[in-house]
Design a protein around this motif. Structure first.
Motif: not given
Length: 443
Positions: A230-239
């Motif tokens: 999982e890309a960092t940006a996607a994970r930050i948007r999710r979490e």
């Protein structure tokens, strides 16, 4: 429209008829002006007024007693001045001098108008610092009071570090489930994949893997094929982000830029040959050239000071009142004036603080070899925005009048040395343009 309106309207018409500026410089009476006030003649348009015919004096209410009775002779009417046949009793048509008033302008307006008429664009530069003020908080330092801490910059630096240090923890844990792999193998693999995970973190994560899951994947290739990273940006948007790692080295403090206000100041050294060959016609041309230059530079700078040096074979400082009129019977050694100018400038007007102009004028006659051996080296040694020499020879070049030509030949197209030639009033404006358009903008 009342009488006052009429008078104002006629005055506006008169001001529009003031003498043209270049014509004033060439032929006008410069002596009526002062260093801080230029007085340009204007023709006054006489407003209309009611007057009595001098031959029609009398009538009701025109005297008490002495009024003739009906039939008494009253004599012949007296002639008005200038109406008789005798040419001596009045002026011929057109002989009466026109009335003049003056349009007064300060040197700033004079400089603006001369710029417009001659197409000049001199942009003076300030030198001497007269005030330092605090401007906007645009500069950054590593220390300062807490109230000036740049929180936005601090947050950005911490966020960049967070993004640089972030990795997919679950992806690393899946690598620990590869059969036969331990923390050492996973750490080496992660380094090859440029995953910013520490060995300590891997050791801690390895302890949380149940023994039954340590052989989930036969190889790392199988794991990579079945598990998405999982890309960092996607994970930050999710979490979201729970914390940002700030460091002391990220702290920056804002402080105001120091703004230096510089005064546009100038010193003008005017040098004039007063030797016996400088007769009245030559002196008048010097005055007609130098006076507008003084006005112009006064108008261009916040503070203008003038030094006047007269010379024959020797040089001495004089005041402005004597500069244009003084005359000596001695010989000529122009270098003596530059020696004195260099001394005055070094002592009173340092180049780091003052704009400098050195203007000299004469009939180009100089003692043998003085121009080449002394004047030119002195000019090269005096730092100045502009050096200028104005030759005034109403009758054209004399046999010994070679100074201007020698300067022109030596300096050529040098950007801060001007040489101009004035044989009559018609040449004055061109000479002024030559001088003022020579200065290098980068000086």
């Amino acid at each position: 429209m009342g009488l006052e309106d009429d008078l104002e309207r006629y005055r506006e018409v008169g001001e529009k008829r003031r003498q043209d500026l270049t014509e004033f410089i060439q032929y006008g009476d410069l002596g009526d002006s002062r260093p801080d006030e230029v007085k340009v003649p204007i023709k006054i348009v006489d407003p209309p007024e009611f007057v009595y015919d001098p031959r029609d004096i009398g009538g009701v209410g025109q005297g008490d007693g002495g009024t003739p009775d009906v039939g008494d002779p009253v004599g012949e009417p007296e002639e008005a001045a200038g109406d008789g046949d005798d040419g001596d009793d009045g002026d011929e048509p057109g002989e009466e001098g026109a009335d003049h008033e003056y349009y007064e302008m300060d040197p700033e307006e004079f400089a603006r108008e001369l710029d417009e008429e001659l197409g000049l664009d001199l942009d003076p530069k300030g030198k001497e610092v007269i005030e330092e003020t605090e401007g906007d908080f645009t500069d950054i330092t590593r220390s300062g009071p807490a109230s000036t801490l740049d929180f936005e910059r601090l947050f950005k630096e911490g966020l960049k570090r967070k993004l640089a240090m972030d990795f997919d923890e679950e992806y690393i844990k899946e690598a620990l489930r590869v059969e036969g792999w331990g923390p050492e193998a996973v750490f080496e693999w992660a380094r090859g994949e440029h995953i910013p995970v520490s060995r300590a973190w891997i050791d801690d994560a390895d302890g949380s893997i149940p023994d039954g899951e340590r052989s989930r994947w036969v190889s790392i290739e199988e794991m990579e094929a079945n598990v998405d990273r999982e890309a960092t940006a996607a994970r930050i948007r999710r979490e979201g982000i729970e914390e940002i790692p700030f460091r002391r080295s990220d702290e920056r403090y804002r402080y105001p830029e120091i703004v230096e206000e510089r005064e546009k100041n100038v010193v003008v050294v005017n040098i004039r040959d007063v030797s016996g060959s400088m007769r009245e016609s030559k002196r008048e041309l010097v005055e007609r050239t130098f006076t507008p230059l003084d006005w112009y530079l006064t108008g261009k700078y916040d503070n203008a000071e003038f030094v006047y040096i007269a010379h024959d074979a020797d040089a001495w400082e004089v005041d402005r009142g004597d500069f244009f009129g003084i005359r000596s019977g001695g010989g000529t050694r122009i270098s003596s004036a530059y020696e004195l100018a260099a001394e005055i400038l070094d002592e009173e007007y340092p180049w780091s603080e003052w704009n400098r102009y050195v203007f000299a004028a004469g009939d180009s006659e100089n003692s043998s070899n003085d121009t080449e051996q002394r004047v030119i080296p002195l000019m090269e040694g005096i730092d100045a925005n502009l050096h200028a020499y104005v030759e005034t020879q109403p009758s054209g070049n004399a046999i010994n009048a070679t100074h201007a030509e020698e300067l022109e030949r030596h300096f050529g197209d040098d950007s801060n040395v001007a040489v101009a030639y004035v044989q009559g009033a018609d040449d004055v404006v061109d000479a002024i343009y030559t001088v003022l358009s020579t200065e290098d903008d980068d000086t």
